[in-house]
Design a protein around this motif. Structure first.
Motif, PDB file in Angstrom:
ATOM      1  N   VAL A  74      -1.390   9.579  10.850  1.00 48.92           N
ATOM      2  CA  VAL A  74      -1.455  10.934  11.418  1.00 48.92           C
ATOM      3  C   VAL A  74      -0.854  10.860  12.813  1.00 48.92           C
ATOM      4  O   VAL A  74      -1.472  10.325  13.736  1.00 48.92           O
ATOM      5  N   ASP A  75       0.350  11.390  12.920  1.00 46.67           N
ATOM      6  CA  ASP A  75       1.051  11.315  14.198  1.00 46.67           C
ATOM      7  C   ASP A  75       0.558  12.401  15.140  1.00 46.67           C
ATOM      8  O   ASP A  75       0.436  13.557  14.755  1.00 46.67           O
ATOM      9  N   GLU A  76       0.303  12.022  16.370  1.00 39.16           N
ATOM     10  CA  GLU A  76      -0.155  12.940  17.415  1.00 39.16           C
ATOM     11  C   GLU A  76      -1.349  13.756  16.935  1.00 39.16           C
ATOM     12  O   GLU A  76      -1.321  14.984  16.922  1.00 39.16           O
ATOM     13  N   ILE A  77      -2.381  13.040  16.589  1.00 41.02           N
ATOM     14  CA  ILE A  77      -3.589  13.667  16.034  1.00 41.02           C
ATOM     15  C   ILE A  77      -4.200  14.678  17.005  1.00 41.02           C
ATOM     16  O   ILE A  77      -4.822  15.647  16.590  1.00 41.02           O
ATOM     17  N   ASN A  78      -4.012  14.447  18.295  1.00 36.32           N
ATOM     18  CA  ASN A  78      -4.634  15.359  19.260  1.00 36.32           C
ATOM     19  C   ASN A  78      -3.887  16.693  19.384  1.00 36.32           C
ATOM     20  O   ASN A  78      -4.277  17.549  20.159  1.00 36.32           O
ATOM     21  N   LEU A  93       0.831  -1.198   0.000  1.00 36.58           N
ATOM     22  CA  LEU A  93       0.000   0.000   0.000  1.00 36.58           C
ATOM     23  C   LEU A  93       0.869   1.252   0.000  1.00 36.58           C
ATOM     24  O   LEU A  93       1.979   1.255   0.544  1.00 36.58           O
ATOM     25  N   ASP A  94       0.310   2.314  -0.630  1.00 37.70           N
ATOM     26  CA  ASP A  94       1.004   3.600  -0.592  1.00 37.70           C
ATOM     27  C   ASP A  94       0.891   4.159   0.823  1.00 37.70           C
ATOM     28  O   ASP A  94      -0.181   4.132   1.423  1.00 37.70           O
ATOM     29  N   PHE A  95       2.006   4.654   1.310  1.00 34.50           N
ATOM     30  CA  PHE A  95       2.033   5.123   2.697  1.00 34.50           C
ATOM     31  C   PHE A  95       2.372   6.607   2.734  1.00 34.50           C
ATOM     32  O   PHE A  95       3.231   7.074   1.994  1.00 34.50           O
ATOM     33  N   SER A  96       1.673   7.350   3.587  1.00 31.35           N
ATOM     34  CA  SER A  96       2.073   8.746   3.818  1.00 31.35           C
ATOM     35  C   SER A  96       1.893   9.078   5.299  1.00 31.35           C
ATOM     36  O   SER A  96       1.067   8.457   5.987  1.00 31.35           O
ATOM     37  N   ARG A  97       2.678  10.033   5.743  1.00 32.30           N
ATOM     38  CA  ARG A  97       2.656  10.361   7.164  1.00 32.30           C
ATOM     39  C   ARG A  97       2.412  11.852   7.337  1.00 32.30           C
ATOM     40  O   ARG A  97       2.983  12.679   6.598  1.00 32.30           O
ATOM     41  N   LEU A 125      -6.736   5.022   7.787  1.00 32.60           N
ATOM     42  CA  LEU A 125      -6.110   6.105   8.536  1.00 32.60           C
ATOM     43  C   LEU A 125      -5.696   5.582   9.903  1.00 32.60           C
ATOM     44  O   LEU A 125      -6.520   5.053  10.652  1.00 32.60           O
ATOM     45  N   MET A 126      -4.420   5.687  10.151  1.00 32.24           N
ATOM     46  CA  MET A 126      -3.892   5.274  11.455  1.00 32.24           C
ATOM     47  C   MET A 126      -3.437   6.538  12.173  1.00 32.24           C
ATOM     48  O   MET A 126      -2.595   7.270  11.635  1.00 32.24           O
ATOM     49  N   ALA A 127      -4.015   6.780  13.311  1.00 28.51           N
ATOM     50  CA  ALA A 127      -3.636   7.977  14.051  1.00 28.51           C
ATOM     51  C   ALA A 127      -2.998   7.578  15.373  1.00 28.51           C
ATOM     52  O   ALA A 127      -3.343   6.537  15.944  1.00 28.51           O
ATOM     53  N   THR A 128      -2.063   8.398  15.810  1.00 24.24           N
ATOM     54  CA  THR A 128      -1.449   8.107  17.111  1.00 24.24           C
ATOM     55  C   THR A 128      -1.698   9.276  18.048  1.00 24.24           C
ATOM     56  O   THR A 128      -1.907  10.414  17.606  1.00 24.24           O
ATOM     57  N   GLN A 129      -1.716   8.975  19.311  1.00 24.23           N
ATOM     58  CA  GLN A 129      -1.756  10.064  20.288  1.00 24.23           C
ATOM     59  C   GLN A 129      -0.936   9.668  21.504  1.00 24.23           C
ATOM     60  O   GLN A 129      -0.801   8.490  21.843  1.00 24.23           O
ATOM     61  N   ASN A 130      -0.379  10.692  22.100  1.00 26.03           N
ATOM     62  CA  ASN A 130       0.525  10.517  23.227  1.00 26.03           C
ATOM     63  C   ASN A 130      -0.253  10.708  24.526  1.00 26.03           C
ATOM     64  O   ASN A 130      -0.838  11.759  24.734  1.00 26.03           O
ATOM     65  N   PRO A 131      -0.301   9.710  25.374  1.00 27.31           N
ATOM     66  CA  PRO A 131      -1.098   9.844  26.599  1.00 27.31           C
ATOM     67  C   PRO A 131      -0.433  10.706  27.668  1.00 27.31           C
ATOM     68  O   PRO A 131      -1.087  11.102  28.626  1.00 27.31           O
TER      69      PRO A 131
END
Lengths: 248, 321
Positions: free
Chosen positions: B118-122, B73-77, B156-162
């Motif tokens: 999507v890194d650190e979506i929050n 799959l095509d990947f983008s960040r 869509l994979m999103a990450t968030q830092n707790p």
């Protein structure tokens, strides 16, 4: 179609096991009823033997039991006893009309696993052994009580009364005591007889018994008095008979 | 009939082998985290989006990038920041001048990929976060008055830092509900951490050769196949009951929506497939209940005060149903 066959086979196996169970239950019932009737010396129904009544009740119980057991069927019974089929059987049952790759793979898998499954896995061994033992014990008690004639004295009680007949009343316990003649017939009345004698000839029937009466008290005279239109004629006939006897 | 059945069984077996191959390829880079990898693959098979929560330095980006490579799959960040604008994600119209004409043309943003991280979506503002809503749910973006379809498949994979909550914009419930799962990454065990250190300190740039196991069309077929995994009626009903029980639990302020019921069933089907099973089991439902429900339910004030966790309540519900 293969799944249909598997599910039908498993249901048939289940019915076989429950046929055995229902048969044993009804035999136990039959023997118990029959033994109870014999021991208590009960006549269950007029116009039918106790054996017939017991057999009818046991047959009815057998049919009801078998139908009730058949209704409890579900594939989860096999899943409980065969962990390798856990969740597979009911999933296959609920998806048997599907024709997807996954469903077909499931059906193939089930076919392989269910091949070894038979009624043996769902037979409650201990329960059946217990019931067979009970049948044996009841049979022995029945035979033994027959030989020894272990039964309560005959009763006139009847569980099922004769249809259209009068209901017979059972004899109740009461205090009985003999009453003397005066209490039955009342106080004696004095009968006056005047210068006339009558001969009585009393004929009895039935069992001969010896009775002795003692009379104590004052000497009394029992005299009977006859009256009526035929007295003169009777006296004349008596005289004739007396003379005839004298001449003989 | 028999030949067809054998073929189907063979197809099913091959499909399971492909999933095993994906896991094997991913494990060339990612040490441990089998559960997380399994859940990400499940989410992909269900065509769902995933929210990853972990402390920094846990290899989230590496994991998603590796999986996208293996699946072809095509990947983008996208790194979310407070000044990130919606157009930075979706793209914008730019003037394109040619010798003969001058036109506005649409310059696609990083959202136009098969797998977007999507890194650190929050950290993004609510306005930017909401720009992702349409992409997540409708698989399209609207710029101006023009809508553009996204590639299929799209994840869509999103990450968030707790840890760092200062200067963040917590995702609203409506947006959280768009994520199929919320997966938490734990710290690796000692042996696993030793292995990670070994791998990434032995070479200047640790990049093992990864084989692409499946193609995009194969993945779409696998997604279709996932929905065909058979499930028993009582297991389906149990999953629904689990979700329903979150709506009247005394420790919960709000329960999960019917979308959660759909996602639990789908997730359970995907897990069954990943586990090599040809039917859904209750264990699949139990395993999927936590990542699918945890971001859809809210603790009551009293429960929060008592220090209860949503995971404990989900576990309690799954044990009692």
């Amino acid at each position: 179609m293969k799944l249909d066959r598997i599910l039908k086979r498993l249901k048939l196996e289940f019915l076989k096991v429950n046929l055995i169970q229902a048969s044993l239950d009804s035999i136990i019932l039959f023997l118990s009823i029959n033994l109870t009737f014999f021991l208590l010396n009960i006549k269950a129904a007029a116009g039918a033997s106790n054996l017939m009544v017991s057999a009818t009740v046991a047959t009815a119980a057998f049919l009801i039991d078998l139908v009730a057991r058949a209704r409890t069927y579900n594939v989860e019974i096999y899943e409980e006893e065969n962990p390798e089929l856990d969740e597979i059987l009911r999933t296959a049952r609920d998806n048997q009309d599907r024709n997807s790759i996954a469903s077909q793979a499931l059906f193939n898998d089930l076919e392989e696993r269910a091949g070894q499954v038979s009624a043996d896995s769902i037979i409650p061994d201990r329960e059946i052994i217990r019931k067979v033992g009970l049948v044996g014990a009841l049979s022995l008690v029945t035979v033994f009580s027959g030989f020894m004639n272990l039964r309560v004295p005959e009763q006139t009680a009847q569980i099922i009364p004769e249809i259209g007949g009068e209901e017979k009343k059972t004899v109740q316990d009461r205090d009985y005591q003999l009453k003397n003649a005066s209490s039955i017939t009342g106080e004696p009345t004095r009968i006056q007889a005047e210068a006339r004698e009558l001969n009585f000839d009393i004929q009895g029937s039935g069992e001969s018994t010896e009775r002795s009466f003692t009379f104590s008290g004052e000497t009394g005279e029992l005299s009977l008095e006859s009256s009526g239109d035929r007295i003169q004629e009777n006296r004349r006939l008596a005289e004739e008979y007396s003379l005839a006897i004298k001449d003989m | 009939m028999i030949v067809g059945s054998v073929d189907n069984a063979e197809k099913y077996r091959k499909l399971n082998d492909k999933i095993d191959d994906i896991k094997d390829e991913v494990s060339k880079v990612i040490v441990g985290q089998e559960d997380v990898v399994e859940r990400v693959i499940a989410s992909i098979l269900c065509d769902g989006n995933i929210l990853l929560e972990s402390n920094p330095g846990m290899g989230k980006t590496k994991m998603i990038h590796t999986i996208s490579e293996v699946i072809g799959l095509d990947f983008s960040r996208i790194q979310a920041t407070p000044d990130l604008m919606p157009s930075d994600i979706t793209g914008t119209h730019i003037i394109e001048e040619t010798e003969t004409s001058t036109d506005f043309v649409f310059q696609k943003g990083p959202i136009f990929a098969n797998m977007v991280l999507v890194d650190e979506i929050n950290r993004a503002t609510p306005k930017t976060q909401s720009a992702l809503l349409e992409a997540m749910q409708e698989k399209q973006v609207t710029v101006g008055n023009q809508s553009y379809s996204l590639d299929n498949p799209f994840f869509l994979m999103a990450t968030q830092n707790p840890l760092e909550q200062e200067g963040t914009y917590p995702l609203p419930e409506a947006q959280q509900d768009r994520f199929m799962m919320k997966v938490k990454l734990d710290y690796p065990g000692t042996d696993e951490e030793r292995e990670i250190v070994e791998r990434f300190t032995s070479e200047l740039e640790f990049s093992p050769e990864l084989n692409q196991v499946i193609s995009k069309p194969s993945l779409v077929k696998m997604q279709e196949f996932t929905r065909e995994v058979p499930i028993a009626e009582d297991i389906r009903n149990r999953a629904i009951t689990i979700v329903k029980n979150t709506r009247n639990h005394e420790d919960l302020d709000h329960g999960a929506s019917p979308r959660a019921s759909i996602q639990i069933i789908l997730g359970a089907k995907a897990r069954a497939l990943i586990q090599g099973r040809n039917h859904v089991s209750n264990s699949d439902v139990n395993e999927m209940a936590e990542p699918i429900l945890r971001h859809r339910i809210g603790l009551s004030f009293q429960a929060e005060k008592e220090g209860k966790q949503v995971e404990d309540i989900i576990e309690e519900i799954t044990e009692t149903v």
